[in-house]
Motif scaffolding. Structure first.
Motif, PDB file in Angstrom:
ATOM      1  N   PRO A 192     -60.488 -24.679  -7.892  1.00 25.11           N
ATOM      2  CA  PRO A 192     -59.696 -25.896  -8.062  1.00 25.11           C
ATOM      3  C   PRO A 192     -60.535 -27.160  -8.237  1.00 25.11           C
ATOM      4  CG  PRO A 192     -59.684 -25.206  -5.766  1.00 25.11           C
ATOM      5  CD  PRO A 192     -60.355 -24.108  -6.530  1.00 25.11           C
ATOM      6  N   LYS A 193     -61.848 -27.078  -7.954  1.00 22.45           N
ATOM      7  CA  LYS A 193     -62.704 -28.260  -8.030  1.00 22.45           C
ATOM      8  C   LYS A 193     -63.481 -28.379  -9.340  1.00 22.45           C
ATOM      9  CE  LYS A 193     -63.344 -28.415  -3.010  1.00 22.45           C
ATOM     10  NZ  LYS A 193     -64.335 -28.379  -1.878  1.00 22.45           N
ATOM     11  N   ARG A 196     -60.237 -30.828 -13.761  1.00 23.11           N
ATOM     12  CA  ARG A 196     -59.012 -31.558 -13.432  1.00 23.11           C
ATOM     13  C   ARG A 196     -58.359 -31.997 -14.738  1.00 23.11           C
ATOM     14  NH1 ARG A 196     -56.048 -34.170  -9.586  1.00 23.11           N
ATOM     15  NH2 ARG A 196     -54.944 -36.043 -10.297  1.00 23.11           N
ATOM     16  N   ARG A 199     -52.198 -35.491 -15.455  1.00 23.75           N
ATOM     17  CA  ARG A 199     -50.807 -35.332 -15.000  1.00 23.75           C
ATOM     18  C   ARG A 199     -49.951 -36.196 -15.924  1.00 23.75           C
ATOM     19  NH1 ARG A 199     -54.498 -32.320 -12.476  1.00 23.75           N
ATOM     20  NH2 ARG A 199     -53.927 -31.718 -10.347  1.00 23.75           N
ATOM     21  N   ASP A 238     -60.549 -20.674 -14.163  1.00 24.59           N
ATOM     22  CA  ASP A 238     -60.611 -22.092 -13.797  1.00 24.59           C
ATOM     23  C   ASP A 238     -59.696 -22.940 -14.682  1.00 24.59           C
ATOM     24  OD1 ASP A 238     -62.499 -21.314 -11.952  1.00 24.59           O
ATOM     25  OD2 ASP A 238     -64.223 -21.957 -13.158  1.00 24.59           O
ATOM     26  N   ARG A 241     -56.174 -22.357 -13.570  1.00 19.36           N
ATOM     27  CA  ARG A 241     -55.922 -23.066 -12.303  1.00 19.36           C
ATOM     28  C   ARG A 241     -55.695 -24.552 -12.552  1.00 19.36           C
ATOM     29  NH1 ARG A 241     -56.825 -21.863  -6.811  1.00 19.36           N
ATOM     30  NH2 ARG A 241     -56.108 -23.644  -5.578  1.00 19.36           N
ATOM     31  N   ALA A 242     -56.532 -25.152 -13.385  1.00 16.24           N
ATOM     32  CA  ALA A 242     -56.399 -26.581 -13.671  1.00 16.24           C
ATOM     33  C   ALA A 242     -55.066 -26.884 -14.356  1.00 16.24           C
ATOM     34  CB  ALA A 242     -57.561 -27.048 -14.545  1.00 16.24           C
ATOM     35  N   GLU A 245     -52.191 -26.408 -11.730  1.00 16.15           N
ATOM     36  CA  GLU A 245     -52.210 -27.531 -10.780  1.00 16.15           C
ATOM     37  C   GLU A 245     -51.604 -28.773 -11.420  1.00 16.15           C
ATOM     38  OE1 GLU A 245     -53.478 -27.895  -7.658  1.00 16.15           O
ATOM     39  OE2 GLU A 245     -54.795 -26.178  -7.275  1.00 16.15           O
ATOM     40  N   ALA A 246     -51.924 -29.024 -12.682  1.00 18.63           N
ATOM     41  CA  ALA A 246     -51.418 -30.209 -13.369  1.00 18.63           C
ATOM     42  C   ALA A 246     -49.902 -30.151 -13.526  1.00 18.63           C
ATOM     43  CB  ALA A 246     -52.082 -30.360 -14.731  1.00 18.63           C
ATOM     44  N   ASP A 249     -48.272 -30.552  -9.955  1.00 18.53           N
ATOM     45  CA  ASP A 249     -48.359 -31.938  -9.489  1.00 18.53           C
ATOM     46  C   ASP A 249     -47.409 -32.850 -10.256  1.00 18.53           C
ATOM     47  OD1 ASP A 249     -50.208 -31.359  -7.576  1.00 18.53           O
ATOM     48  OD2 ASP A 249     -51.931 -32.204  -8.629  1.00 18.53           O
TER      49      ASP A 249
END
Length: 368
Positions: A192-193, A196, A199, A238, A241-242, A245-246, A249
């Motif tokens: 997750p790091k 990014r 959003r 990755d 995941r990014a 997550e977006a 969120d």
């Protein structure tokens, strides 16, 4: 009243029986995922043919589950839209044919209203009013719900729905159909790091969504990794995941704003994407901070199913709504805010809405 519910809007054939006194009696579902997987998406003609093959045997199956015969059915509800017109016609023609043969009432139901009301099938259903996030392959909408048929559209996607974005990103990552669960599974092993993603539309007021730019950003990232010869298995995880997550969120930020704007403390999340674990985690965390509560349908009722159609149909049929037998409805595009409230319809038993409560005026929220 015992209502047979039929769902054939896309690639799942769902049938259920709902009793207004005893609740859900039986339900069954056939998924066409394996059939469409070779084509990377739903083929409308194949979907219609498979509904035709499966529907009557599934009706017999739920009748056996409920220990009923066709003559014990009091009414039939079917999905009239939105959806694939050929698939819709299979359900509509079957429902109207059975209704004529049995001499019972029949009613076409809005597919997204079914999703919206699916949490009402749970042991602790939400009370009216509430905010609903409808998030599926073809729809991403925020709706204020003051009762059955009392819907105010608060925001919607101006381009791709969240589910469509998942499916398109899955193709970019060479994942099989259906894309959403495949991306989510890949994301579980992502860092997750490392990345990014933006959003979208959270840096401005409002409750509309846009996932097209996020989809393009994902494609650009994939191509950059390819250019550097670094698109290995970990990079794909990755990126997934990014992206996930977006999306989670973004949906959570908009839900927070909708609750703030309406002053409500109940959020319903329904549709296929509502099964996404990361989205549920975000919404649960956020709702606790807001002093709000989130309601979901059980896992098998997140995707298309006959139970939600049977329930929605039972509410409207009980209020006196019905089709003219033989006048089938199959509406590929059907805005949900055009639905009317059933005349004399009260809130479901034990779920009365506050008397005399006026919807608060919209207020612009702070940026997410």
């Amino acid at each position: 009243m015992r209502v047979l519910g039929i769902e054939t809007s896309c690639d799942e054939t769902g049938v259920a029986i709902y009793d207004t006194e005893h609740g859900l009696l039986a339900d069954t579902l056939h998924s066409q995922v394996a059939m469409h997987a070779d084509y990377g998406g739903v083929v409308p003609e194949l979907a219609s043919r498979d509904h035709t093959r499966r529907l009557l045997p599934l009706i017999d199956e739920v009748l056996d589950q409920a220990n009923m015969s066709r003559h014990d059915i009091d009414a039939i509800a079917y999905t009239a839209g939105p959806g694939l017109v050929g698939a819709l016609m299979v359900g509509a023609s079957t429902a109207h044919g059975m209704a004529r043969a049995l001499g019972i009432h029949v009613l076409g139901i809005h597919h997204m209203e079914g999703h919206l009301l699916a949490p009402m099938l749970e042991d602790e259903p939400p009370a009216f009013p509430f905010v609903a996030l409808l998030v599926s392959g073809g729809h991403t909408q925020l709706v204020r719900v003051d009762g059955i048929g009392c819907y105010t559209l608060l925001g919607e996607s101006v381009d791709d729905a969240a589910g469509e974005a998942f499916d398109k990103v899955a193709k970019m990552l060479d994942l099989d159909y259906p894309g959403g669960p495949r991306v989510a599974a890949l994301a579980e092993n992502g860092d997750p790091k490392r990345l990014r993603f933006p959003r979208p539309m959270t840096d401005r007021p409002g409750l509309d969504f846009s996932f097209s730019g996020l989809k393009t950003h994902t494609l650009t990232t994939i191509r950059e990794f390819e250019r550097r010869h670094e698109l290995d298995d970990q990079a794909r995880c990755d990126i997934a995941r990014a992206f996930e997550e977006a999306v989670a969120d973004t949906l959570a930020i908009k839900c927070r704003r909708a609750l703030e704007q309406t002053g409500l403390k109940r959020l319903v999340v329904a549709g296929g994407v509502s099964a996404n674990v990361r989205l549920r985690t975000r919404l649960d965390e956020q709702s606790r901070k807001q002093g709000a509560r989130v309601f979901y349908p059980r896992g098998r009722f997140c995707t298309d199913n006959g139970a939600m159609i049977a329930y929605a149909g039972a509410q409207r049929l009980a209020a006196g709504e019905r089709d003219e037998v033989g006048q089938m409805k199959a509406v590929p595009r059907w805005p949900m805010d055009t639905l009317a409230s059933p005349k004399g319809q009260a809130s479901p038993k034990g779920q009365e809405s506050p008397k005399g409560q006026e919807p608060p005026k919209d207020q612009e929220s702070s940026k997410g």
